[in-house]
Scaffold this motif. Sequence first.
Motif: not given
Length: 463
Positions: A97-98, A107-111, A161-164
Amino acid sequence: MPRRIDKGKSRAYAFAGLITLTLATAGVARGESLDSASSAGKRLAVAADCVACHTAPGGKAFAGGYSLSSPMGTIFSTNITPSKTAGIGNYTAEQFARAVRDGVTPDGTHLYPAMPYTSYSKMTDSDIAALYDYFMHEVQPVDTPNRKTALDFPFSVRASMIGWNALFHSTRRFTPDPAKSAEVNRGDYLVNGLAHCDTCHTPRNLLMAADSGKPLAGGSLGSWYAPNITSDKVSGIGAWSSDELVAYLRTGHVEGKAQAAGPMAEAVEHSLQYLSDADLKAIATYLLQTTPIKTGEAKARHEYGQASADELTLRGGKPEDNPGWHIFSGTCANCHQPNGQGNKEFPSLFNNTATARSDNLIATIVYGVHREVGGVAIDMPGFGPDALFTDRLNDQQIADVSNYVLSRYGNADRVVSAADVALVREGGPKAPLAVLAKFTVPAVILVCVLIGLLVFSRRRKGA
């Protein structure tokens, strides 16, 4: 005719803050048909068109490896089969879901938003659960390793991507509007969530996020353009009837209106044709009640042009006197008829949205039209430099025939140059963000040098 072309089709100009995504003109894998025995999860996967991006040409369904060309480099789709070594077989329901709704892997990787999680974020918990069940229990596991995506700096920094996401990604799930009918709410859920129509049809801001002030008002898709689909009667689809919209979504064809090509043809082929009548009607009903947004068109896209008598008046003339007509007469008229009115198999060139915009007309000539509906293939070959079985037209020739078609059958105010054709072949206009990115590394180096000189200067003064 080969079903895949390596350049030209853009499914979603939606790499959001980082990527302008440019896909191939044709689809990558045949969509799975649905029947009364199909599970809820399978129906959701088809509606979300998962197979298109997660299946490489000639590869196993959902095994990834499909290359998505972008100005910053090539992105490879991932294996989403339940393989425990290469796919998502070890994902828990919560991790699945995440990834789908928030673009973050276990593993915390941002798509990158090439995977439209910004739309999928609206999916309900029950639909996510059904989709997870489908992929884990009905999809065949394939142990094909994932191909690594390696973009140039700064786009290689996925943590950006965290900021975006903090700026532009909403984690709010779909909530029905009590003031709207159940049908309109269902259409809203499909258009802006599960079927993610908004991904292509909403313009983007400087940071490539959806412009919330102009929802569904049309957006550039690299070589193609996803038109305005608001209820405006001139700029959008307000002049269409509900039945016409349903027919177009189901088949990609409405006489006197439009034919689906490029990314829309792929959506029809792999997803929309399999949706229920109720869902297609819900989409049409929702679109026809959206807020109309004007985008400057003089008249509706399907109202341009008329039949031409040029075959009678120009025959025998020198090619250099009217090069566009000579190319049309020798290459196009056999199918579309000398007067451009088409026949039962080939559409008219007037009263056709494809001839209202020069970019989509160029892309159609270069890449052709490819879609399969109800087991029947609808194909117009491409005539660009990579054509295999047709006349290969150079950029100037494509510009000449485009200008002829526009002047006789389409929007005569549009004029095409050889440079315009080259731009379409190269993937369309570059996003401002992609242009600015070219200066990132030199700017960083310059700043470091200036800081170094400043430090050196101060040390000398203090010596």
